[in-house]
Design a protein around this motif. Structure first.
Motif, PDB file in Angstrom:
ATOM      1  N   LYS A  89       0.846  -1.190   0.000  1.00 40.48           N
ATOM      2  CA  LYS A  89       0.000   0.000   0.000  1.00 40.48           C
ATOM      3  C   LYS A  89       0.882   1.240   0.000  1.00 40.48           C
ATOM      4  O   LYS A  89       1.754   1.387   0.860  1.00 40.48           O
ATOM      5  CB  LYS A  89      -0.899  -0.004   1.234  1.00 40.48           C
ATOM      6  N   ILE A  90       0.706   2.101  -0.986  1.00 42.48           N
ATOM      7  CA  ILE A  90       1.564   3.280  -1.053  1.00 42.48           C
ATOM      8  C   ILE A  90       0.797   4.562  -0.747  1.00 42.48           C
ATOM      9  O   ILE A  90       1.372   5.615  -0.622  1.00 42.48           O
ATOM     10  CB  ILE A  90       2.268   3.406  -2.425  1.00 42.48           C
ATOM     11  N   ALA A  91      -0.525   4.452  -0.668  1.00 44.97           N
ATOM     12  CA  ALA A  91      -1.298   5.626  -0.290  1.00 44.97           C
ATOM     13  C   ALA A  91      -2.562   5.146   0.400  1.00 44.97           C
ATOM     14  O   ALA A  91      -3.163   4.147  -0.003  1.00 44.97           O
ATOM     15  CB  ALA A  91      -1.635   6.475  -1.498  1.00 44.97           C
ATOM     16  N   GLU A  92      -2.937   5.846   1.443  1.00 44.28           N
ATOM     17  CA  GLU A  92      -4.069   5.423   2.262  1.00 44.28           C
ATOM     18  C   GLU A  92      -5.303   6.227   1.890  1.00 44.28           C
ATOM     19  O   GLU A  92      -5.208   7.393   1.484  1.00 44.28           O
ATOM     20  CB  GLU A  92      -3.698   5.624   3.738  1.00 44.28           C
ATOM     21  N   ALA A  93      -6.455   5.584   2.021  1.00 46.19           N
ATOM     22  CA  ALA A  93      -7.709   6.279   1.739  1.00 46.19           C
ATOM     23  C   ALA A  93      -7.878   7.454   2.675  1.00 46.19           C
ATOM     24  O   ALA A  93      -7.471   7.399   3.830  1.00 46.19           O
ATOM     25  CB  ALA A  93      -8.875   5.316   1.904  1.00 46.19           C
ATOM     26  N   ASP A  94      -8.456   8.513   2.153  1.00 39.16           N
ATOM     27  CA  ASP A  94      -8.696   9.702   2.969  1.00 39.16           C
ATOM     28  C   ASP A  94     -10.183   9.817   3.237  1.00 39.16           C
ATOM     29  O   ASP A  94     -10.926  10.343   2.432  1.00 39.16           O
ATOM     30  CB  ASP A  94      -8.164  10.930   2.225  1.00 39.16           C
ATOM     31  N   GLY A  95     -10.608   9.282   4.340  1.00 40.04           N
ATOM     32  CA  GLY A  95     -12.021   9.357   4.682  1.00 40.04           C
ATOM     33  C   GLY A  95     -12.778   8.149   4.175  1.00 40.04           C
ATOM     34  O   GLY A  95     -12.190   7.192   3.657  1.00 40.04           O
ATOM     35  N   LEU A  96     -14.076   8.231   4.297  1.00 38.93           N
ATOM     36  CA  LEU A  96     -14.912   7.077   3.973  1.00 38.93           C
ATOM     37  C   LEU A  96     -14.975   6.854   2.465  1.00 38.93           C
ATOM     38  O   LEU A  96     -14.801   5.749   1.968  1.00 38.93           O
ATOM     39  CB  LEU A  96     -16.320   7.327   4.526  1.00 38.93           C
ATOM     40  N   ILE A  97     -15.239   7.931   1.728  1.00 41.57           N
ATOM     41  CA  ILE A  97     -15.362   7.792   0.284  1.00 41.57           C
ATOM     42  C   ILE A  97     -14.008   8.054  -0.321  1.00 41.57           C
ATOM     43  O   ILE A  97     -13.698   9.161  -0.751  1.00 41.57           O
ATOM     44  CB  ILE A  97     -16.374   8.795  -0.286  1.00 41.57           C
ATOM     45  N   SER A  98     -13.212   7.048  -0.329  1.00 44.49           N
ATOM     46  CA  SER A  98     -11.890   7.180  -0.904  1.00 44.49           C
ATOM     47  C   SER A  98     -11.362   5.776  -1.081  1.00 44.49           C
ATOM     48  O   SER A  98     -12.026   4.813  -0.716  1.00 44.49           O
ATOM     49  CB  SER A  98     -10.996   8.001   0.016  1.00 44.49           C
ATOM     50  N   CYS A  99     -10.175   5.638  -1.624  1.00 43.33           N
ATOM     51  CA  CYS A  99      -9.663   4.332  -1.964  1.00 43.33           C
ATOM     52  C   CYS A  99      -8.151   4.345  -1.779  1.00 43.33           C
ATOM     53  O   CYS A  99      -7.505   5.278  -2.236  1.00 43.33           O
ATOM     54  CB  CYS A  99      -9.978   4.073  -3.435  1.00 43.33           C
ATOM     55  N   PRO A 100      -7.611   3.339  -1.128  1.00 42.16           N
ATOM     56  CA  PRO A 100      -6.157   3.303  -1.047  1.00 42.16           C
ATOM     57  C   PRO A 100      -5.547   2.938  -2.399  1.00 42.16           C
ATOM     58  O   PRO A 100      -6.240   2.456  -3.286  1.00 42.16           O
ATOM     59  CB  PRO A 100      -5.888   2.208  -0.022  1.00 42.16           C
TER      60      PRO A 100
END
Ligand code: SF4
Ligand code: SF4
Lengths: 613, 350
Positions: A89-100
């Motif tokens: 994983k190189i980027a984490e979801a930001d909030g509920l409506i988001s995607c790593p």
């Protein structure tokens, strides 16, 4: 007077009409239907279905955008120069409506910066660039042999954590769509294998070659949705091989493969729902409101890989097609592969290439920079020659032939919309339901005067949204200004009171000093003075009363504002284009409220700190 | 290499506006053939005059408006207007009638409103009606069909009539609609026996029925090619049939003519398939088109039966053109996902 009564009666009539229709709809059984309008463009699918799904050599650099889905951009987790493994994983979801976002290949992070991405506007967006190494080592994955042993939450978390977003085109985070909704019971799961756009055959090939996995994915989806009564896999009847393999694969399950007549745009979510269930998604609602959840076959496949193998979404099947290429086929591409690399691997004739379209010829958008990467939603790269997709001839006048209205799948009157769009009559545009337009392009396709209708609608929608935002902004700004004035005045007042109090205190101290030097002198007066000061201080304290209470109240306001903000944000990403404008306005409002609450909160805290000093 | 940046869709169906127009023009051919067969070369002279004048007027206006002349002539809409006007004019009429009519149609009815797509009224019908009102005598002198006259005017005669050296009176006969309209206290059956135009023809008058049949054929072609929808023509023809049935009065002396007469005489079929289907000045939605067509049918019958003019399609169409925006407001289709279609009143509510 009379106009008022007329108005209310018109409203009453309308609501009566609505009630009648709702009652009628409620009685409707689930049955296959058709949507109105639609067109029959040449399929052009044979070019890319002759070969099995292929692979191409890994590109030197993988450009992985942080925003490949609907919702907030992901937040990078890696640093420049860091080595990453494939699937990490190189980027984490930001909030509920988001995607790593996960590394589509192992290698070194060489840049985290804005890069050109595949977007109709040709904009730049933040990307993580990975220079790939030779080993291509996977990170350790977390497989799961029996998904039924997992809780729904765990399953959803897994899907979310693997960065699954709708692969059909829109890229909505799948976990959000699958999350249970309190008040709507889902009785139908629709798997969209329609793939109605000409040229694209990615889903077709996926169904032909990986039907078992897709069906396994559908099982997971159905399980997540609490086993809805109907699980329908809808496929257009121009894909007989896919239908056959899928029929075989669902044998022995309760899933149904439904084939229906080929007509564009049957793959639109709302259109497909209408075809398979005869239900219409209300204009201000979601498919869930009519008991339906719709997922793409590619998504079902990705869900399967994610749940069973723990494999994040790092590659996808994309159709690479067009006469400017020597080889036309479907390939499994790592996310982040530059389009230029893909074209080069398929023997592109740059001299003949006239445009590169991401997506199909009906709804895709042309890019002017070949270095943009493939993302989770890139289902097709179309490289046509001049001859294959000639540019539109100059637009003539609208002859009001009405062909556009006949093909519009949502029964709009495109010619009227065009009229009002040109005249910039925004109220009329909205009255004619501009925001229900799904931009399918059917109207432009048939228009004999070759008017770029969709372009007009996009422009108008943008202008209306912008105007609404502006208005909202200016309203807010005014309110903020007034609030600020008020706040400043209050602060000034408070300061004044404090100053007075200090002055008095100083006075008292001085007097006390004097008293010390001349103890007999007017001690009664000093006594009186002290009382007055104490009373004033008490009053001031009372006015700024119980800071703890105030703080608590502010805290509550802040929390509720935060919640509201999040809720609207979530709604916004789920909403259809038509409601987005409205929701966006609400979101703005919530944002401003939140900001205000935060400001107040901060100020309050500061004041308290002051006080304590 | 520069890549094109264009908006979707990137592909279109092949059909262009000029092709649409040309196909409609082509669809008038059977009707024109019948006209020439029964009324002679005068029809072609009218057509030629109309087309020439219309194209010249269109080009002149485009020049004045500083638009690319060829680009606009190419859309063939002026040609179509000219053809529709040409087939409506009485053959062997004086040359200036088609010329004036075409100029009126193109300049007044079309270009002054803003050009193609902006005209409120059907240009060909405006041209026709202006002529009919201004020159009623010239406009109502229809020659009789061949088999009544036993031959038509030859080319020399035709040109002398058109250019005013010879009176057309020798050839004119009352049209079937006029005969029925003016019949006084005769039973229709007697009338049909007495009048040669009926006696030699079928049920709706010699020549006329063939002409209408020709336009019907052309109309079916248009329907087949999906260039028009069935709504307006069917509505118009059905309304006309019903009304004429009601007032047929079994052919008594009070009869307003049989349904067959109304359907196959005058400009009925031309109107039904080529005029009321004009998308620009008609209603927009299919429901609207149906209402529009029915309105034309109704007015046509009313004017034919009780009005002062022998034929009524042109007036009926123009009157309904007035009503088209109104019809549109009440016939918006229901958009997907909306519970009920919008109405004009709803629009105002916003
Ligand atoms: S298809 Fe084109 S020319 Fe025909 S009515 Fe629609 S916008 Fe006008
Ligand atoms: S682009 Fe919009 S107006 Fe045109 S056909 Fe599609 S939905 Fe209708």
């Amino acid at each position: 007077m009379s106009s008022v009564t007329e108005r209310s009666s018109a409203k009453e009539r309308r609501s009566a009409r609505d009630a009648r229709i709702i009652a009628r709809d409620a009685k409707r059984k689930l049955q296959p239907g058709d949507f109105s309008g639609g067109i029959y463009p040449p399929h052009n699918k044979a070019q890319s279905t002759a070969e099995p799904i292929g692979q191409i050599p890994l590109a030197e650099d993988l450009i992985v955008p942080l925003h490949q889905h609907i919702g907030a951009s992901a937040i990078p987790l890696v640093k420049l120069g860091q080595r990453v493994l494939k699937g990490e994983k190189i980027a984490e979801a930001d909030g509920l409506i988001s995607c790593p976002v996960h590394a589509p290949g192992s290698g070194k992070v060489i840049a985290i910066e804005p890069q050109p991405v595949a977007h109709p506007s040709g904009m730049l967006a933040d990307c993580i660039v990975i220079r790939t190494d030779v080993e291509q080592r996977w990170c350790t994955l977390n497989p799961c042999t029996d998904f039924r042993s997992l809780e729904t939450d765990q399953l959803l978390e897994k899907i979310r954590d693997c960065g699954i977003a709708g692969l059909g085109g829109a890229g909505f985070p799948s976990a959000v769509k699958l999350a249970p909704r309190g008040n709507w019971s889902i009785d139908t799961l629709i798997i969209n294998g329609s793939e109605c756009e000409p040229y694209i055959s990615a889903d077709d090939m996926l169904m032909r070659e990986r039907a078992e996995e897709i069906v396994a994915g559908v099982e997971i989806l159905a399980h997540l949705l609490d086993e809805p009564d109907n699980v329908l896999i809808g496929i257009e009847d121009n894909k007989p091989e896919a239908i056959a393999t899928m029929r075989k694969a669902v044998h022995g399950t309760r899933f149904n493969v439904v084939s229906f007549a080929t007509k564009y745009p049957s793959g639109g979510e709302k259109q497909l729902i209408q075809i398979l269930t005869k239900r219409e998604v209300p204009n201000s609602g979601l498919p869930a409101n009519v008991g339906v959840v719709c997922q793409n076959v590619g998504t079902a496949y990705a869900v399967y890989r994610a749940v069973v193998f723990g494999e994040p979404l790092v590659s996808r099947v994309t159709t690479v097609v067009g006469e400017a290429l020597q080889q036309q086929r479907n390939v499994e591409l790592p996310i982040g592969t530059p389009v230029a690399h893909v074209l080069d691997c398929h023997g592109v004739e740059r001299k003949q290439l006239q445009r590169v379209v991401i997506g199909g010829p009906m709804m895709g958008y042309s890019i002017d920079n070949e270095s943009v990467p493939v993302i989770k939603t890139t289902n097709c790269i179309l490289a046509p020659t001049w001859h294959e997709l000639p540019p539109a001839p100059p637009a003539q006048d609208c002859i009001r032939c009405g062909l556009c209205a006949e093909v519009c799948p949502v029964s709009l009157l495109p010619q009227q919309l065009y009229w009002y769009a040109r005249a910039d009559e925004r109220e009329k545009l909205q009255a004619y339901n501009l925001f229900d337009c799904i931009e399918c392009g059917a109207c432009s396709y048939v228009c004999p005067s070759s008017i770029p209708l969709v372009q007009y609608y996009r422009a108008s929608k943008g202008a209306i949204r912008l105007a609404e935002e502006e208005k909202e902004k200016s309203d807010r700004a005014r309110e903020r200004f007034e609030y600020r004035k008020l706040r400043l005045a209050k602060a000034e007042q408070a300061k004044e009171v404090k100053r007075q109090a200090r002055k008095r205190a100083a006075e008292i101290a001085r007097q006390q000093n004097q008293q010390n030097t001349a103890p007999q002198n007017g001690s009664a007066a000093a006594e009186q003075e002290r009382d007055v000061v104490a009373a004033a201080l008490a009053r001031v304290k009372a006015r700024q009363a119980s800071p703890e209470q105030q703080l608590a109240r502010l805290q509550r306001t802040l929390t509720s504002a935060e919640h509201r903000f999040e809720r609207i944000q979530k709604k916004l990403t789920e909403a259809t284009a038509s409601q987005q404008a409205q929701l966006r306005a609400q979101l703005k409002e919530a944002q401003v409220k939140l900001q205000e609450a935060r400001d107040k909160h901060k100020q309050m805290k500061e004041q308290q700190a002051d006080e304590e000093q | 290499m520069s890549l094109m940046r264009v908006s979707s869709p990137h592909t279109r169906s092949g059909l262009g506006t000029s092709q649409v127009m040309l196909q409609v023009v082509a669809a008038t051919v059977p009707g024109i053939l019948a006209l020439v067969l029964y009324f002679g070369i005068g029809v072609l002279i009218n057509l030629a005059l109309c087309i020439a004048t219309a194209l010249v007027s269109e080009a002149a206006v485009m020049k004045l408006r500083r638009r690319p002349v060829l680009f606009y002539l190419k859309d063939a809409s002026a040609l179509l207007t000219a053809v529709l006007l040409g087939v409506s004019l009485p053959p062997y009429c004086a040359w200036w009638l088609p010329v004036v009519g075409s100029v009126v149609a193109i300049v007044l009815a079309k270009q002054l409103y803003g050009g193609m797509g902006h005209n409120v009224f059907n240009p060909a019908m405006v041209g026709y009606v202006v002529l009919l009102i201004s020159f009623p005598v010239d406009m109502t002198r229809w020659v009789g069909p061949t088999d009544v006259l036993h031959g038509v005017a030859d080319i020399d005669e035709a040109f002398s009539m058109v250019f005013g050296h010879m009176s057309v009176d020798g050839f004119t006969r009352a049209t079937p609609l006029e005969i029925v309209r003016n019949h006084e206290s005769t039973l229709l059956a007697q009338l049909y026996e007495a009048e040669p135009v009926f006696a030699t023809g079928g049920l709706a008058g010699s020549g006329w029925e063939m002409v209408n049949f020709g336009f019907l054929l052309g109309g079916l072609f248009l329907l087949y090619r999906r260039l028009i929808t069935w709504h307006a023509p069917v509505a118009m023809l059905v309304t006309l049939t019903i009304l004429s049935l009601v007032f047929y009065d079994s052919g008594s002396s009070l009869s307003k003519g049989s349904p067959i007469l109304h359907l196959f005489s005058g400009a009925t079929m031309l109107g039904a398939f080529f005029i009321v289907t004009d998308p620009v000045s008609g209603a927009t939605s299919n429901k609207g088109r149906f209402i529009f067509g029915a309105g034309v049918g109704l007015l046509t019958f009313v004017i034919r039966a009780w009005g002062n003019y022998p034929d009524a399609v042109a007036f009926a169409v123009l009157l309904m053109n007035f009503a088209a925006p109104f019809i549109d407001n009440y016939t918006l289709p229901r958009t997907y996902g909306h519970k009920a279609p919008r109405r004009a009143t709803d629009l105002e509510e916003r």
